[in-house]
Design an enzyme around this catalytic site. Structure first.
Site, PDB file in Angstrom:
ATOM      1  CG  HIS A  34      -1.920  -1.021   1.292  1.00 59.71           C
ATOM      2  ND1 HIS A  34      -1.858  -2.041   2.214  1.00 59.71           N
ATOM      3  CD2 HIS A  34      -3.042  -1.230   0.561  1.00 59.71           C
ATOM      4  CE1 HIS A  34      -2.904  -2.835   2.046  1.00 59.71           C
ATOM      5  NE2 HIS A  34      -3.629  -2.374   1.047  1.00 59.71           N
ATOM      6  CD  GLN A  58     -14.107  -5.365  -1.202  1.00 61.21           C
ATOM      7  OE1 GLN A  58     -14.336  -4.241  -1.634  1.00 61.21           O
ATOM      8  NE2 GLN A  58     -12.908  -5.892  -1.177  1.00 61.21           N
TER       9      GLN A  58
END
Length: 180
Positions: A34, A58
């Site tokens: 990230h 999700q």
């Protein structure tokens, strides 16, 4: 670094920005991969915006949304050190108000691989990413190569819906033992 929680606040802030905006959507519990996305976004744009949002849509019925790791204080400290300018941390109520009923379905590329074993997963991913793109209005959005099928889905969505942004794929960051 500014931390923003409301959609209205991030939109107002975005309108005041000049130059390009690099955007890194995340679900938090950040790692070096990230941070590589944030570094690239910062290097290639005037402003780097990161979102931290654990998207419930999700997760499938047999997946434990509640067990997904979260550590906002740690994530914010990493982003502060990593050079993020703005962090958007919306609540579920901001992203999916009670009357929410619109979804983004990207067909064909979601029917195999992870999509076959996680029905509805990419519908949730595409919907939240489309919402985030609409809210943040980035010039470029950064994704890790490690999530190859997700990248294909997002690129297809951006092309099909004529979204005005560039999807940038960043090489996978690996640990010394090769783990992505």
């Amino acid at each position: 670094m500014q931390v923003v929680k409301a959609i209205s606040d991030i939109r107002a802030l975005r309108q005041k920005l000049s130059g390009t905006v690099g955007f890194v959507p995340t679900m938090g519990f950040l790692h070096e991969g990230h941070l590589a996305l944030v570094k690239r976004a910062k290097a290639e744009n005037s402003t780097a915006i990161v979102s931290i949002y654990v998207n419930p849509t999700q997760f499938g019925p047999r997946e434990d949304f509640g067990a997904y790791p979260r550590d906002l204080d740690r994530d914010l400290e990493l982003l502060r050190k990593g050079g993020a300018d703005i962090v958007f941390v919306p609540s579920d109520g901001e992203m999916y108000p009670a009357e929410f009923s619109s979804w983004v379905d990207v067909e064909k590329v979601t029917e195999r691989l992870e999509g076959a074993s996680r029905p509805g997963h990419f519908r949730g991913v595409a919907t939240v990413v489309a919402k985030l793109f609409n809210i943040v209005q980035p010039t470029r959005a950064y994704f890790g190569q490690k999530d190859a099928q997700q990248v294909v889905v997002i690129k297809r969505m951006v092309a099909d819906l004529n979204m005005n942004l560039e999807v940038v794929v960043v090489p996978t960051v690996r640990e010394s033992d090769g783990l992505a």
